[in-house]
Design a protein around this motif. Structure first.
Motif, mmCIF file in Angstrom:
data_model
loop_
_atom_site.group_PDB
_atom_site.id
_atom_site.type_symbol
_atom_site.label_atom_id
_atom_site.label_comp_id
_atom_site.label_asym_id
_atom_site.label_seq_id
_atom_site.Cartn_x
_atom_site.Cartn_y
_atom_site.Cartn_z
ATOM 1 N N ILE A 1 38.033 -62.277 -44.804
ATOM 2 C CA ILE A 1 38.615 -61.365 -44.156
ATOM 3 C C ILE A 1 40.307 -61.595 -44.103
ATOM 4 C CG2 ILE A 1 38.923 -59.930 -42.012
ATOM 5 C CD1 ILE A 1 35.947 -60.677 -41.357
ATOM 6 N N ALA A 2 40.554 -62.916 -43.790
ATOM 7 C CA ALA A 2 42.100 -63.171 -43.694
ATOM 8 C C ALA A 2 42.839 -63.013 -44.954
ATOM 9 C CB ALA A 2 41.942 -64.624 -43.162
ATOM 10 N N ARG A 3 42.066 -63.309 -45.938
ATOM 11 C CA ARG A 3 42.656 -63.134 -47.326
ATOM 12 C C ARG A 3 42.767 -61.537 -47.785
ATOM 13 N NH1 ARG A 3 39.252 -67.314 -48.824
ATOM 14 N NH2 ARG A 3 37.644 -65.526 -49.782
ATOM 15 N N HIS A 4 42.042 -61.025 -47.249
ATOM 16 C CA HIS A 4 42.009 -59.515 -47.449
ATOM 17 C C HIS A 4 43.053 -58.837 -46.593
ATOM 18 C CE1 HIS A 4 40.369 -55.289 -48.360
ATOM 19 N NE2 HIS A 4 40.755 -55.040 -47.100
ATOM 20 N N ALA A 5 43.250 -59.430 -45.403
ATOM 21 C CA ALA A 5 44.190 -58.620 -44.354
ATOM 22 C C ALA A 5 45.539 -59.349 -44.586
ATOM 23 C CB ALA A 5 43.781 -59.181 -42.906
ATOM 24 N N LYS A 6 45.588 -60.333 -45.401
ATOM 25 C CA LYS A 6 46.860 -61.124 -45.597
ATOM 26 C C LYS A 6 47.469 -61.645 -44.133
ATOM 27 C CE LYS A 6 48.613 -59.039 -49.825
ATOM 28 N NZ LYS A 6 47.256 -58.286 -49.932
ATOM 29 N N ALA B 1 37.363 -54.833 -45.075
ATOM 30 C CA ALA B 1 36.973 -56.159 -45.316
ATOM 31 C C ALA B 1 35.508 -56.430 -44.918
ATOM 32 C CB ALA B 1 37.855 -57.304 -44.943
ATOM 33 N N VAL B 2 35.279 -56.079 -43.873
ATOM 34 C CA VAL B 2 34.037 -56.096 -43.170
ATOM 35 C C VAL B 2 32.880 -55.516 -43.920
ATOM 36 C CG1 VAL B 2 32.506 -56.193 -41.198
ATOM 37 C CG2 VAL B 2 34.834 -56.789 -40.803
ATOM 38 N N GLY B 3 32.999 -54.315 -44.277
ATOM 39 C CA GLY B 3 32.257 -53.572 -44.957
ATOM 40 C C GLY B 3 31.829 -54.131 -46.417
ATOM 41 N N GLN B 4 32.838 -54.691 -46.921
ATOM 42 C CA GLN B 4 32.638 -55.115 -48.342
ATOM 43 C C GLN B 4 31.900 -56.574 -48.498
ATOM 44 O OE1 GLN B 4 36.638 -54.953 -50.032
ATOM 45 N NE2 GLN B 4 36.399 -52.734 -50.701
#
Length: 341
Positions: free
Chosen positions: A51-56, A40-43
């Motif tokens: 980041i929270a959405r990506h990590a659920k 998430a950080v790289g993208q």
């Protein structure tokens, strides 16, 4: 790296609290890998919400975890956004070919951390309190995951080991790779010498991982499998070289000598036995990573250790080898130790 002596350092209670809270660092890194934070950080864009959405995951949890990673130098922070450091971009972002996140994930597995629980009792007993023989209990499924996840750490060691074992030899040869695991060391021999035939010895489910790696490397036609325990199966041979990579440290000295004798009997005259080990200096406290590996052996095995070169040399000598030499791998905690039959 510093050695184990801090006698001249100024008084500082911080060293106590650093050790007490070190468990948080392990847990935070594992959580970040599990949650795919580094992808998430790289993208980008790197804000808490994305980041929270990506990590659920919750935004509160992500903010605190990412701030903790920044505090410990794993990530960087600009305003309210998180960025990679050069190290996290190289070694923790799955998009990087040098990513070692799978290694960190394996090394923080509950089975390995469990060995540290009740360490005082482990020290009293002088052995792991894990069931049976600990991590080397026969058919332990842990080693399948080791084979699948540790290639990023072991891969860079394969080239130097292959060069030392081959020493420019390009003709036909047969090599036995004991406790082959991911198979990268034997595979590297086959890559460097187009006439080498390699036999990997390990538990059958582990060897299937090695065979997949041999297929990826294009050497599967010269890669053979010998399933079973190194202490029970017949090695066959005779071999020009036998590899014992990251294996001897799991056992006590008499067991290692017995195995080395079996190895020697499987070699051609003048054949080579090469180990890859964490080899501390004779003071047993330096360099830190090699010396500290003894703690891993205390907590996960019944009798393993990080052996010094003099101890390994004595084992080789008792098993009938000669010309034993050490070949430290630069920028690595590993050393190749090789003897001749």
């Amino acid at each position: 790296m510093q050695n184990g002596s801090h006698a001249d350092a100024p008084l500082n209670p911080g060293i106590v609290f650093d050790m007490v809270q070190a468990v948080q660092k392990t847990a935070a890194l594992k959580a970040a890998i599990d949650l795919d934070i580094f992808t998430a950080v790289g993208q980008g864009p790197g804000d808490v919400a994305s980041i929270a959405r990506h990590a659920k995951a919750s935004e509160r949890g992500i903010r605190i975890l990412c701030d903790f990673l920044v505090i410990n130098g794993v990530l960087a922070k600009e305003a309210k956004s998180y960025k990679h450091t050069p190290n996290s971009a190289a070694f923790l972002d799955p998009a990087s070919p040098a990513c070692v996140a799978s290694v960190a994930h394996f090394m923080s597995r509950p089975e390995l951390i469990q060995g540290l629980t009740g360490l005082a009792d482990v020290v009293r007993a002088g052995r792991t309190h894990l069931p049976g023989e600990g991590s080397v209990e026969p058919e332990n499924p842990l080693w399948v995951e080791f084979a699948e996840n540790m290639a990023p750490m072991m891969g860079p060691m394969a080239g130097p080991l292959g060069a030392v074992v081959l020493e420019g030899h390009e003709g036909p040869m047969h090599v036995l790779d004991i406790a082959a695991g991911h198979g990268l060391f034997g595979i590297e021999i086959a890559k460097q010498n187009k006439h080498a035939q390699v036999t990997g010895l390990d538990w059958a489910p582990v060897l299937r991982v090695a065979l997949r790696n041999a297929e990826k490397a294009g050497v599967q036609d010269r890669y053979n499998m010998l399933p079973g325990s190194a202490f029970e199966v017949e090695f066959g041979g005779p071999y020009d070289a036998v590899l014992l990579t990251n294996f001897l440290h799991h056992f006590d000295k008499p067991t290692c000598v017995g195995l080395l004798k079996k190895v020697r009997s499987s070699l051609k005259p003048g054949g080579k036995a090469a180990t890859l080990e964490f080899v501390p200096n004779e003071d047993r406290v330096s360099p830190p990573m090699s010396a500290g590996f003894a703690m891993t052996m205390l907590t996960t095995t019944a009798s393993g250790d990080a052996y010094t070169f003099s101890e390994l040399n004595a084992m080789y000598d008792e098993a009938g080898f000669n010309g034993v030499k050490s070949h430290p791998i630069p920028m690595s905690p590993h050393t190749i130790v090789m003897g001749n039959a």
